[in-house]
Write a protein that holds these residues in place. Sequence first.
Motif, short mmCIF file in Angstrom:
data_model
loop_
_atom_site.label_atom_id
_atom_site.label_comp_id
_atom_site.label_asym_id
_atom_site.label_seq_id
_atom_site.Cartn_x
_atom_site.Cartn_y
_atom_site.Cartn_z
N PRO A 187 0.81 -1.23 0.00
CA PRO A 187 0.00 0.00 0.00
C PRO A 187 0.83 1.28 0.00
N VAL A 188 2.10 1.19 0.38
CA VAL A 188 2.95 2.38 0.41
C VAL A 188 3.93 2.29 -0.76
N ARG A 189 3.82 3.23 -1.68
CA ARG A 189 4.65 3.22 -2.88
C ARG A 189 5.11 4.65 -3.19
N ARG A 190 6.08 4.73 -4.04
CA ARG A 190 6.48 6.05 -4.55
C ARG A 190 6.83 5.91 -6.03
N GLN A 191 6.74 7.03 -6.71
CA GLN A 191 7.15 7.11 -8.10
C GLN A 191 8.42 7.95 -8.18
N ILE A 192 9.31 7.54 -9.04
CA ILE A 192 10.52 8.30 -9.29
C ILE A 192 10.41 8.91 -10.69
N PHE A 193 10.66 10.21 -10.77
CA PHE A 193 10.48 10.94 -12.02
C PHE A 193 11.79 11.55 -12.50
N ALA A 194 11.87 11.74 -13.79
CA ALA A 194 12.92 12.56 -14.39
C ALA A 194 12.28 13.85 -14.88
N LEU A 195 12.91 14.97 -14.56
CA LEU A 195 12.41 16.29 -14.95
C LEU A 195 13.48 17.01 -15.76
N TRP A 196 13.06 17.71 -16.80
CA TRP A 196 13.95 18.62 -17.49
C TRP A 196 13.13 19.76 -18.08
N ARG A 197 13.80 20.85 -18.40
CA ARG A 197 13.11 22.02 -18.93
C ARG A 197 12.60 21.74 -20.35
N ARG A 198 11.40 22.16 -20.62
CA ARG A 198 10.87 22.01 -21.97
C ARG A 198 11.66 22.86 -22.96
N SER A 199 12.32 23.88 -22.47
CA SER A 199 13.11 24.75 -23.34
C SER A 199 14.50 24.19 -23.62
N SER A 200 14.84 23.04 -23.05
CA SER A 200 16.17 22.47 -23.27
C SER A 200 16.42 22.23 -24.76
N PRO A 201 17.63 22.51 -25.24
CA PRO A 201 17.94 22.26 -26.65
C PRO A 201 18.21 20.79 -26.95
N TYR A 202 18.13 19.93 -25.92
CA TYR A 202 18.46 18.51 -26.12
C TYR A 202 17.32 17.60 -25.66
N PRO A 203 16.10 17.83 -26.13
CA PRO A 203 14.97 17.02 -25.64
C PRO A 203 15.09 15.55 -26.02
N VAL A 204 15.59 15.24 -27.21
CA VAL A 204 15.71 13.84 -27.63
C VAL A 204 16.77 13.13 -26.80
N ASP A 205 17.92 13.79 -26.60
CA ASP A 205 18.97 13.20 -25.77
C ASP A 205 18.47 12.93 -24.36
N LEU A 206 17.75 13.88 -23.78
CA LEU A 206 17.26 13.73 -22.42
C LEU A 206 16.20 12.62 -22.33
N GLU A 207 15.34 12.55 -23.32
CA GLU A 207 14.32 11.50 -23.34
C GLU A 207 14.98 10.12 -23.39
N ASN A 208 15.97 9.96 -24.24
CA ASN A 208 16.66 8.67 -24.35
C ASN A 208 17.45 8.35 -23.08
N PHE A 209 18.06 9.37 -22.50
CA PHE A 209 18.81 9.16 -21.27
C PHE A 209 17.89 8.75 -20.13
N ALA A 210 16.71 9.37 -20.05
CA ALA A 210 15.74 9.00 -19.02
C ALA A 210 15.31 7.55 -19.17
N LYS A 211 15.14 7.09 -20.39
CA LYS A 211 14.77 5.68 -20.62
C LYS A 211 15.86 4.75 -20.11
N GLU A 212 17.11 5.13 -20.30
CA GLU A 212 18.21 4.30 -19.80
C GLU A 212 18.24 4.29 -18.27
N LEU A 213 17.96 5.44 -17.65
CA LEU A 213 17.91 5.49 -16.19
C LEU A 213 16.78 4.62 -15.66
N ALA A 214 15.66 4.59 -16.36
CA ALA A 214 14.54 3.73 -15.94
C ALA A 214 14.97 2.27 -15.97
N ILE A 215 15.74 1.88 -16.98
CA ILE A 215 16.23 0.50 -17.06
C ILE A 215 17.18 0.21 -15.91
#
Length: 315
Positions: free
Chosen positions: A276-304
């Motif tokens: 019953p007690v859980r938590r979610q771990i999130f990755a956050l980055w600025r939408r204005s970042s010039p590297y959205p694809v890099d950050l998205e792919n890096f977040a996927k690797e961190l999830a793994i």
Amino acid sequence: MREEISNRLASLSIRDLMLVLAVHRCGGFRAAAEEMGISASGLSHQVRKAETVLGTTVFERGARKVTPTDAGGDILRRIGMLLQQVAALGHETSRRAGAFGGRLRVGMISTVGPFLIPQTVGFVHKHYPRLELAFMEGKHEGLSRRLREGELDLVITACPVLDEAFHQVELLNEPFHLLTSVENPVIQRDQIEPADLAKLDLLPLSEDDFPMSMEDSTLRFADRSNGPILRSYGLSIETRVHLVREQGYSCLIPSIACGQSISGTQFALAEIKGEPVRRQIFALWRRSSPYPVDLENFAKELAILLTEGQRSVRS
């Protein structure tokens, strides 16, 4: 004057300056022409052009030897310094051409960092060997502020953020387990009932690092510890383990911390029935970042990496 000089020098290319310096380095036009892959006449023409633009005779041309003039010596030194800076600019441009512009600054809350940072370093060294990586551990509030102000590029947190300035993806949804003394009479099996938690001298959860994903009446023990500690803010996993071992408390710890943080026969670790007690771990980055694809792919690797760490604990 500044515009006049700029317009005049704009007709000179980097290669023109390299040709001038080659003549000085090789001591003559013929040797310099062979080195630079140009005809001697073509080289002579380019050097004359450079001298005209610079308004200075750089070389005294003898029958057998080419030597710099007094003014040319100073010009050659400045050309050498300029070309060194151009080379440095080229190296920096090459480095920045990689993922994240060559540098990634990551902030993690203290209950995730000790378990994720070592795996992240290993992953980056293997897959991004030229990436400059910097880490910061802290509390959610400070990390998110630094992210907003551009001091961090990516934040790993357990606190969801409702802010259009940030892009947010979930990396892990994990349960908490009960850590207590092996002598605690409540511990009689691998799983315990949520209601049994109310019988324990339980350390309260910190809103910063341990937000609960659901509000259940059986979980309000988090605000009603029977011991002297009524609130806790940002306590590390290590501090909680020490309080369990030395002061007789019990505490909830996330699943990724159930392995390497706990050693010794005095501890008992139990799953809470129904999780019953859980938590979610999130990755956050600025939408204005010039590297959205890099950050998205890096977040996927961190999830793994987080998922694999969770599995290794359970195995």
